[in-house]
Write an enzyme that holds these catalytic residues in place. Structure first.
Site, mmCIF file in Angstrom:
data_model
loop_
_atom_site.group_PDB
_atom_site.id
_atom_site.type_symbol
_atom_site.label_atom_id
_atom_site.label_comp_id
_atom_site.label_asym_id
_atom_site.label_seq_id
_atom_site.Cartn_x
_atom_site.Cartn_y
_atom_site.Cartn_z
ATOM 1 N N ASP A 1 -13.914 -4.810 4.586
ATOM 2 C CA ASP A 1 -14.368 -4.755 5.984
ATOM 3 C C ASP A 1 -13.970 -3.448 6.675
ATOM 4 O O ASP A 1 -14.297 -3.242 7.835
ATOM 5 C CB ASP A 1 -13.831 -5.959 6.767
ATOM 6 N N GLY A 2 -13.214 -2.610 5.966
ATOM 7 C CA GLY A 2 -12.835 -1.321 6.544
ATOM 8 C C GLY A 2 -11.709 -1.401 7.553
ATOM 9 O O GLY A 2 -11.316 -0.400 8.135
ATOM 10 N N ARG B 1 -1.079 8.380 9.661
ATOM 11 C CA ARG B 1 0.000 8.849 8.806
ATOM 12 C C ARG B 1 -0.188 10.316 8.472
ATOM 13 O O ARG B 1 -1.283 10.862 8.601
ATOM 14 C CB ARG B 1 0.087 8.003 7.532
ATOM 15 N N ASP C 1 -4.900 5.902 -8.418
ATOM 16 C CA ASP C 1 -5.355 6.371 -7.104
ATOM 17 C C ASP C 1 -4.232 6.316 -6.079
ATOM 18 O O ASP C 1 -4.379 6.835 -4.973
ATOM 19 C CB ASP C 1 -6.549 5.543 -6.616
ATOM 20 N N ASP D 1 0.779 5.099 -0.138
ATOM 21 C CA ASP D 1 0.092 3.805 -0.129
ATOM 22 C C ASP D 1 1.054 2.630 -0.279
ATOM 23 O O ASP D 1 1.204 2.038 -1.350
ATOM 24 C CB ASP D 1 -1.031 3.761 -1.179
HETATM 25 P P1 AMP Z 1 -5.275 0.200 -2.277
HETATM 26 O O1 AMP Z 1 -5.041 -0.646 -3.477
HETATM 27 O O2 AMP Z 1 -4.885 -0.412 -0.970
HETATM 28 O O3 AMP Z 1 -4.726 1.565 -2.448
HETATM 29 O O4 AMP Z 1 -6.861 0.348 -2.119
HETATM 30 C C1 AMP Z 1 -7.732 0.455 -3.212
HETATM 31 C C2 AMP Z 1 -9.133 0.739 -2.737
HETATM 32 O O5 AMP Z 1 -9.630 -0.322 -1.924
HETATM 33 C C3 AMP Z 1 -9.293 1.983 -1.903
HETATM 34 O O6 AMP Z 1 -10.537 2.539 -2.249
HETATM 35 C C4 AMP Z 1 -9.297 1.462 -0.487
HETATM 36 O O7 AMP Z 1 -9.944 2.322 0.412
HETATM 37 C C5 AMP Z 1 -10.073 0.164 -0.658
HETATM 38 N N1 AMP Z 1 -9.795 -0.833 0.382
HETATM 39 C C6 AMP Z 1 -8.667 -1.577 0.541
HETATM 40 N N2 AMP Z 1 -8.780 -2.413 1.591
HETATM 41 C C7 AMP Z 1 -10.012 -2.204 2.126
HETATM 42 C C8 AMP Z 1 -10.745 -2.762 3.228
HETATM 43 N N3 AMP Z 1 -10.225 -3.706 4.016
HETATM 44 N N4 AMP Z 1 -11.987 -2.293 3.463
HETATM 45 C C9 AMP Z 1 -12.537 -1.346 2.690
HETATM 46 N N5 AMP Z 1 -11.916 -0.779 1.648
HETATM 47 C C10 AMP Z 1 -10.663 -1.196 1.360
HETATM 48 MG MG MG Z 2 -4.608 3.296 -2.264
#
Ligand code: AMP
Ligand code: MG
Length: 491
Positions: free
Chosen positions: A125-126, A177, A264, A274
């Site tokens: 949901d971003g 951040r 990532d 992260d």
């Molecule tokens: P993370 O494991 O939190 O580092 O995120 C892994 C991927 O999921 C990255 O591409 C983030 O941008 C994406 N992501 C995590 N949460 C959301 C969210 N609520 N809406 C869109 N993308 C997300």
């Molecule tokens: Mg990440």
């Protein structure tokens, strides 16, 4: 607010790395409310906290009114998540606003998390709920105060909008951040794949062109000395391997478990990045893991060095086209560098642990201690903090951490014979870490509108080596009947 002059953004990432981002704008924040502002960090960046508090300042901190001249972008990256490769991750809910050059000359990215869906959002949901953004703020600032390289947190702004999570509706927020960059191992994986296909997010480009531009950018930004090496890209690899070996050793010293060490989430700068399901361990058990999605304990405390090396192997693979014209030769060179990880990690680990026990003549003492801690699992932080009391002659407090205190005595005797330096130990063994039960308590209060507990916790964690009267509670592990702690990725 004279954002145009006060916040003079540069953006070398946008200038140099077309193909690795998409220009994007933040979602509206209907009723922005400043929850936390890091005045100290604002000062270091040459920003005026009073101006950041104004409506214009909140517009910058939520991305809804970016300063003039800024080009907010969502960055593209790929990555191995729990060992499985995803060719297109990218900033799904984040934006790079630009780079601030601090009065010190240091260049820092300003990056927003929770600023709305981007073309990389896939099913997400971003958005970001308030509690996990406060958690990243708290833990990243604690890491910085502990002396561990980390991204920093400038502010958390509640958007005035609810976001839906498994637990129900939660207040939404944006975390602002800063980082020395947001270049990740996954950025190189994305560039390598784009180069191989001759495509990127926008223009079709030549063979290894995007990858080479990225590597050149990373060298300029983080490892300029590599420029003068015989093989600059190989030297970049060597320097990133060394930086990550050092970083993970520091995590181990303080008992930090990242929880989601996907490629990532690993930087080229050597900063921790992260903060999702991360947490500090209490009992020193190498098998400790907290994340509810890490079923197999892949990212457990004791696995972190091995995982870092695995991720760095993926980084080496991405760099192959740049290392030599002949692929076999490139692989040979990369393997040689990757093999330096183990020695670099062990050296950093031992140096830090030797400091923690206050002696240079560490050798077998460290090996024996590691075995002792893994077997008897005392509280990691209290063990090292109380050891200085033993150096001053009273072994009672540290012995108390063991069910059978006599198991420690042989080791204590050999260690005391090295004449450990108690004062030096107190400078490297924190009294305070972000204990899970304290963090959860402070976040719950903050979501309910009471910021006092999180403010106190931030205060204590800002000076983790200075033990203070009246703050004993902050040094204590959870009680014996505390429920097993789990962190959730539904952030
Ligand atoms: P993370 O494991 O939190 O580092 O995120 C892994 C991927 O999921 C990255 O591409 C983030 O941008 C994406 N992501 C995590 N949460 C959301 C969210 N609520 N809406 C869109 N993308 C997300
Ligand atoms: Mg990440």
């Amino acid at each position: 607010m004279t954002t145009g002059t006060q916040l003079a953004f540069e953006n070398t990432f946008v200038r140099d790395l077309e193909g690795l981002y998409l220009p994007w704008t933040a979602a509206p924040a209907p009723e922005p409310r400043l929850v936390l502002l890091n005045e100290g960090l604002a000062g270091e960046l040459g920003l005026d906290p009073a101006q950041l508090r104004t409506p214009e300042g909140l517009g910058v901190l939520t991305g809804t009114a970016p300063p003039e001249g800024a080009t907010p972008v969502a960055q593209a990256y790929a990555g191995h998540q729990f060992g499985n490769y995803s060719p297109r991750l990218g900033d799904g809910r984040a934006l790079l606003i630009g780079e601030l050059v601090a009065p010190s000359g240091e260049r820092r990215d300003l990056h927003l998390k929770g600023s709305g869906r981007t073309p990389f959002a896939r099913g997400g949901d971003g958005k970001a709920p308030l509690a996990p953004m406060l958690r990243e703020y708290l833990i990243s600032e604690a890491m910085h105060a502990l002396g561990v390289p980390s991204t920093r947190s400038l502010a958390v702004v509640a958007t005035g909008e609810d976001v839906m999570r498994e637990r129900g509706p939660e207040p939404g927020a944006v975390l602002a951040r800063t980082a020395s960059s947001h270049l990740r191992v996954g950025t190189f994986q994305f560039a390598a794949a784009s180069s191989a296909r001759g495509t990127s997010t926008s223009t079709a480009t030549g063979e290894v062109e995007v990858l080479r531009r990225l590597a050149d950018h990373a060298i300029d930004r983080h490892h300029p000395a590599a420029r003068d090496a015989e093989n600059p890209y190989l030297d970049l690899y060597r320097r990133v391997v060394a930086a990550q070996a050092d970083l993970v050793a520091r995590w181990m010293h303080v008992g930090f478990i990242h929880g989601v060490m996907n490629t990532d989430n690993m930087t080229i700068s050597g900063e921790t990045i992260d903060y999702g399901p991360c947490a500090f361990l209490d009992a020193h058990d190498p098998a400790t893991w907290f994340s509810s999605i890490d079923h197999a304990g892949r990212y457990a405390y004791g696995n972190q060095p091995g995982i870092a090396q695995w991720n760095l192997a993926r980084f080496g693979e991405a760099l192959i086209p740049l290392l030599a014209d002949d692929q076999d030769e490139a692989i040979r060179l990369a393997t040689g560098v990757l093999e330096t990880f183990a020695d670099a990690y062990h050296a950093a680990r031992d140096e830090g642990y030797a400091a923690k026990i206050g002696t240079a003549a560490a050798g077998p003492l460290l090996t024996d201690l590691a075995a002792l801690l893994a077997e008897h699992k005392p509280d990691h932080t209290l063990f090292f903090r109380r050891l200085s009391t033993a150096a001053r002659g009273d072994a009672g407090p540290v012995r108390e951490l063991f069910a059978d205190p006599s198991v420690l005595d042989g080791w204590l005797e050999s260690w005391r014979a090295t004449d450990p330096d108690a004062a030096a130990m107190d400078r490297v063994n924190p009294a305070y870490i972000p204990r899970n039960h304290l963090v959860e308590e402070a976040l719950a209060a903050a979501v309910d509108g009471d910021l006092e507990p999180i403010q106190w916790l931030l205060f204590v964690l800002g000076h983790p080596y200075d033990e203070r009267d009246g703050f004993e509670r902050y040094a204590q592990p959870p009680g014996p009947d505390a429920a097993p702690f789990r962190t959730f990725c539904g952030t």
